[in-house]
Design an enzyme around this catalytic site. Sequence first.
Site, PDB file in Angstrom:
ATOM      1  N   ASP A 104       0.846  -0.989   0.189  1.00 28.37           N
ATOM      2  CA  ASP A 104      -0.249  -0.177  -0.468  1.00 28.37           C
ATOM      3  C   ASP A 104       0.512   1.649   0.275  1.00 28.37           C
ATOM      4  O   ASP A 104       0.164   2.036   0.301  1.00 28.37           O
ATOM      5  CB  ASP A 104      -1.163   0.042   1.391  1.00 28.37           C
ATOM      6  CG  ASP A 104      -2.240  -0.920   0.963  1.00 28.37           C
ATOM      7  OD1 ASP A 104      -2.468  -1.106   0.492  1.00 28.37           O
ATOM      8  OD2 ASP A 104      -2.649  -1.390   1.835  1.00 28.37           O
ATOM      9  N   HIS A 136      29.652   8.159  -8.032  1.00 27.03           N
ATOM     10  CA  HIS A 136      27.573   7.687  -6.971  1.00 27.03           C
ATOM     11  C   HIS A 136      28.037   7.099  -5.825  1.00 27.03           C
ATOM     12  O   HIS A 136      26.652   6.509  -6.054  1.00 27.03           O
ATOM     13  CB  HIS A 136      27.398   6.950  -7.898  1.00 27.03           C
ATOM     14  CG  HIS A 136      26.954   7.950  -9.212  1.00 27.03           C
ATOM     15  ND1 HIS A 136      26.219   7.923 -10.444  1.00 27.03           N
ATOM     16  CD2 HIS A 136      27.621   9.478  -9.454  1.00 27.03           C
ATOM     17  CE1 HIS A 136      26.871   8.794 -11.124  1.00 27.03           C
ATOM     18  NE2 HIS A 136      26.863  10.070 -10.359  1.00 27.03           N
ATOM     19  N   ASP A 142      27.634  15.884  -3.204  1.00 27.86           N
ATOM     20  CA  ASP A 142      27.007  16.211  -4.739  1.00 27.86           C
ATOM     21  C   ASP A 142      25.488  15.690  -4.918  1.00 27.86           C
ATOM     22  O   ASP A 142      25.212  15.487  -4.561  1.00 27.86           O
ATOM     23  CB  ASP A 142      27.712  15.318  -5.972  1.00 27.86           C
ATOM     24  CG  ASP A 142      27.036  15.600  -7.505  1.00 27.86           C
ATOM     25  OD1 ASP A 142      26.123  16.271  -7.670  1.00 27.86           O
ATOM     26  OD2 ASP A 142      27.735  14.809  -8.246  1.00 27.86           O
ATOM     27  N   ASP A 165      22.397  20.646 -10.292  1.00 29.82           N
ATOM     28  CA  ASP A 165      23.201  19.540  -9.946  1.00 29.82           C
ATOM     29  C   ASP A 165      24.534  20.514  -9.480  1.00 29.82           C
ATOM     30  O   ASP A 165      25.052  20.699 -10.383  1.00 29.82           O
ATOM     31  CB  ASP A 165      23.479  18.712 -11.213  1.00 29.82           C
ATOM     32  CG  ASP A 165      24.435  17.176 -10.975  1.00 29.82           C
ATOM     33  OD1 ASP A 165      24.709  17.659  -9.850  1.00 29.82           O
ATOM     34  OD2 ASP A 165      24.689  16.603 -12.238  1.00 29.82           O
ATOM     35  N   HIS A 197      35.194  10.378 -15.002  1.00 31.75           N
ATOM     36  CA  HIS A 197      34.495  10.772 -16.228  1.00 31.75           C
ATOM     37  C   HIS A 197      34.770  12.131 -16.908  1.00 31.75           C
ATOM     38  O   HIS A 197      35.240  12.340 -17.218  1.00 31.75           O
ATOM     39  CB  HIS A 197      33.071  11.141 -14.323  1.00 31.75           C
ATOM     40  CG  HIS A 197      33.137  12.110 -13.691  1.00 31.75           C
ATOM     41  ND1 HIS A 197      33.175  14.081 -13.779  1.00 31.75           N
ATOM     42  CD2 HIS A 197      33.739  12.244 -12.278  1.00 31.75           C
ATOM     43  CE1 HIS A 197      33.577  14.445 -12.949  1.00 31.75           C
ATOM     44  NE2 HIS A 197      34.013  12.926 -12.162  1.00 31.75           N
ATOM     45  N   HIS A 207      27.411  17.178 -18.612  1.00 27.82           N
ATOM     46  CA  HIS A 207      26.257  16.907 -18.731  1.00 27.82           C
ATOM     47  C   HIS A 207      25.096  17.738 -19.160  1.00 27.82           C
ATOM     48  O   HIS A 207      25.105  18.059 -18.788  1.00 27.82           O
ATOM     49  CB  HIS A 207      25.906  15.462 -18.159  1.00 27.82           C
ATOM     50  CG  HIS A 207      25.308  15.334 -16.328  1.00 27.82           C
ATOM     51  ND1 HIS A 207      24.189  16.649 -16.500  1.00 27.82           N
ATOM     52  CD2 HIS A 207      25.979  15.354 -16.214  1.00 27.82           C
ATOM     53  CE1 HIS A 207      24.631  16.031 -15.275  1.00 27.82           C
ATOM     54  NE2 HIS A 207      25.721  16.255 -14.406  1.00 27.82           N
ATOM     55  N   HIS A 246      20.604  14.116 -15.915  1.00 24.40           N
ATOM     56  CA  HIS A 246      21.525  13.688 -16.859  1.00 24.40           C
ATOM     57  C   HIS A 246      20.034  13.478 -17.613  1.00 24.40           C
ATOM     58  O   HIS A 246      19.758  12.774 -18.399  1.00 24.40           O
ATOM     59  CB  HIS A 246      21.708  12.196 -16.986  1.00 24.40           C
ATOM     60  CG  HIS A 246      23.367  12.075 -15.981  1.00 24.40           C
ATOM     61  ND1 HIS A 246      23.846  11.089 -15.465  1.00 24.40           N
ATOM     62  CD2 HIS A 246      23.572  13.493 -15.174  1.00 24.40           C
ATOM     63  CE1 HIS A 246      24.409  11.410 -15.004  1.00 24.40           C
ATOM     64  NE2 HIS A 246      24.671  12.802 -14.391  1.00 24.40           N
ATOM     65  N   GLU A 256      31.816  19.741 -14.726  1.00 22.31           N
ATOM     66  CA  GLU A 256      32.584  19.383 -13.175  1.00 22.31           C
ATOM     67  C   GLU A 256      33.760  18.172 -13.435  1.00 22.31           C
ATOM     68  O   GLU A 256      33.695  17.210 -12.736  1.00 22.31           O
ATOM     69  CB  GLU A 256      30.975  18.385 -12.762  1.00 22.31           C
ATOM     70  CG  GLU A 256      30.313  17.364 -13.809  1.00 22.31           C
ATOM     71  CD  GLU A 256      29.384  16.821 -13.305  1.00 22.31           C
ATOM     72  OE1 GLU A 256      29.947  15.690 -12.384  1.00 22.31           O
ATOM     73  OE2 GLU A 256      28.323  16.538 -13.820  1.00 22.31           O
ATOM     74  N   TYR A 308      40.591  12.043  -8.231  1.00 19.38           N
ATOM     75  CA  TYR A 308      39.999  10.956  -7.582  1.00 19.38           C
ATOM     76  C   TYR A 308      41.420   9.888  -7.522  1.00 19.38           C
ATOM     77  O   TYR A 308      41.666   9.512  -8.359  1.00 19.38           O
ATOM     78  CB  TYR A 308      38.841  10.431  -8.120  1.00 19.38           C
ATOM     79  CG  TYR A 308      37.981  10.631  -8.235  1.00 19.38           C
ATOM     80  CD1 TYR A 308      36.934  11.553  -7.981  1.00 19.38           C
ATOM     81  CD2 TYR A 308      38.163  11.340 -10.022  1.00 19.38           C
ATOM     82  CE1 TYR A 308      35.992  11.764  -7.611  1.00 19.38           C
ATOM     83  CE2 TYR A 308      36.302  12.497 -10.266  1.00 19.38           C
ATOM     84  CZ  TYR A 308      36.091  12.774  -9.006  1.00 19.38           C
ATOM     85  OH  TYR A 308      34.773  13.211  -9.657  1.00 19.38           O
ATOM     86  N   ARG A 359      35.337  17.246  -6.526  1.00 16.69           N
ATOM     87  CA  ARG A 359      34.996  17.055  -7.587  1.00 16.69           C
ATOM     88  C   ARG A 359      33.793  19.150  -7.177  1.00 16.69           C
ATOM     89  O   ARG A 359      33.595  19.045  -5.956  1.00 16.69           O
ATOM     90  CB  ARG A 359      33.412  16.655  -7.507  1.00 16.69           C
ATOM     91  CG  ARG A 359      32.894  16.363  -8.652  1.00 16.69           C
ATOM     92  CD  ARG A 359      31.567  15.427  -9.390  1.00 16.69           C
ATOM     93  NE  ARG A 359      31.056  14.419  -8.991  1.00 16.69           N
ATOM     94  CZ  ARG A 359      31.346  13.482  -8.345  1.00 16.69           C
ATOM     95  NH1 ARG A 359      31.985  13.253  -8.109  1.00 16.69           N
ATOM     96  NH2 ARG A 359      30.011  13.215  -7.023  1.00 16.69           N
ATOM     97  N   GLU A 394      31.595  20.745  -9.086  1.00 18.20           N
ATOM     98  CA  GLU A 394      30.063  21.451 -10.589  1.00 18.20           C
ATOM     99  C   GLU A 394      29.316  22.161 -10.140  1.00 18.20           C
ATOM    100  O   GLU A 394      28.681  22.243  -9.104  1.00 18.20           O
ATOM    101  CB  GLU A 394      29.206  19.990 -10.306  1.00 18.20           C
ATOM    102  CG  GLU A 394      28.443  19.880 -10.942  1.00 18.20           C
ATOM    103  CD  GLU A 394      27.369  18.574 -10.915  1.00 18.20           C
ATOM    104  OE1 GLU A 394      28.141  17.873  -9.837  1.00 18.20           O
ATOM    105  OE2 GLU A 394      27.318  18.271 -12.184  1.00 18.20           O
TER     106      GLU A 394
HETATM  107  N1  GLY Z   1      24.908  13.552  -9.448  1.00 14.92           N
HETATM  108  C1  GLY Z   1      25.875  12.934 -11.107  1.00 14.92           C
HETATM  109  C2  GLY Z   1      26.014  14.012 -11.349  1.00 14.92           C
HETATM  110  O1  GLY Z   1      26.708  14.889 -11.253  1.00 14.92           O
HETATM  111  O2  GLY Z   1      26.483  13.311 -12.382  1.00 14.92           O
HETATM  112 MN    MN Z   2      26.314  16.692 -12.865  1.00 12.38          MN
HETATM  113 MN    MN Z   3      26.128  16.377  -9.605  1.00 12.89          MN
END
Ligand code: GLY
Ligand code: MN
Ligand code: MN
Length: 442
Positions: A41, A245, A262, A273, A352, A356, A363, A386, A390, A408, A410
């Site tokens: 439920d 992630h 993040d 983001d 990465h 994006h 994304h 971003e 690392y 990071r 961003e």
């Molecule tokens: N948090 C996912 C990214 O920065 O793409």
């Molecule tokens: Mn991002």
């Molecule tokens: Mn992000």
Amino acid sequence: MIQAVISSASFAERRQRLLSQLSEGSVLVLFAAPEALRNGDVHYPFRQNSYFWYLTGFPEPDAIAVLRKQGNGVHYTLFNAVRNPELEIWQGKIIGQEGALADYEVNEAYPLEEAAQRLPKLLADSTRIYSVLGVNSANDQRLSELLREVHRLTGRGGAPIEGLFDIRRELDEMRMIKSIEEQNLLHEAGRISAAGHRAALLAARPGAYEYTVQAALEAEFRRHQGCHWSFASIIASGANACCLHYHDNNAPLKDGELIMVDAGAEFGGYAGDISRTAPINGKFSRQQQALYEIVLNAQKTAIANARAGIRHLDLHRQTSILLMQGIIDLGIVDGNAEEMVDSGEVKRFYPHGTGHWLGLDVHDVGIYKIDGESRIYRPNMVITIEPGLYLQANDTTIEESWRGIGIRIEDDIIITEGEAEVTTADVPKEIREIEALLAERR
Ligand code: GLY
Ligand code: MN
Ligand code: MN
């Protein structure tokens, strides 16, 4: 003043603009997101399908929009839930067919239960049926069955239906270019996301936990018109930041380590983001500062260079080279920065992309290459910038004191012919600004 909602006229204009690109006899069938059961439920919080939202602004689950091209116009038929006073006592008001006709610029509205019987007839004169294909197998199956029904109805002598076609190429291209209304929502999502990040920084201190920071961040999102996150928040201290992630968000914050947050808020359906990295004890160590400055310089350079006419993959390559050169100069790794980027070795430290597309999805939709060639930025595209570095905790090829650091930074930007508009500028990223904010903690 921010316009918080997209007007129904704007949704209608999008429908018209999309279908004007299709041949006569085309019809577009779109499905709303279904509700998803979490356990007995209890449902997951409902989030409308982004494609369905983009073209209808209709907020309920379990609906089907049928958009038929008619000359220069669009005939919009909606199948949606019927009003039900008993059910509405439990779950709140249902829009119903009358509500859809009154408020959503629908030409016809029918109960969802009538879709199976009405849809084949509605499509009998069509030549091409478009939808979002290959994303949701249940929807793909519904469409195949629908096509069979249309074939059965029209028979061999019927309309020369050509089959099912994916609308994403045309629709994604539209979604990539954000209108002023959409940009206003993205600005607001950016501002709220930044407020959350400031609260997160203030909550980070030795002895607190990653989830303490998460609570402060998401409480701040909520304080802004009940906003929710746009993706699951990543609150990563120490070496956890090397997991891109990371979602456990349960480690204690340690004196001497960094914390990387993040996270972003969703406002009016549009995502923020942001990533920020800060010293838990309030002061960057010399090593942390050296590494942070490399990432910050790469990020600021990428933002300065991102403008109409620039190729997305060129920006990524330049950013990757800056990051690699930075860690070579610090003596963390030996080599030639360009060669490390071209050989892919860079991925050990920077696995990465530099950014994006951002919009209704964090994304967001849109291809990054056309015929093997990088996408070129155009005004009103929206992208994140971003870069990160690392240094994995188990990487024995680097000196031990560097291991287990992840950074990071961003921001979200709107591409223009000149300098990009940064929608997330309200949270510090300069070292002195971050340390000044952290000094405000009591
Ligand atoms: N948090 C996912 C990214 O920065 O793409
Ligand atoms: Mn991002
Ligand atoms: Mn992000």
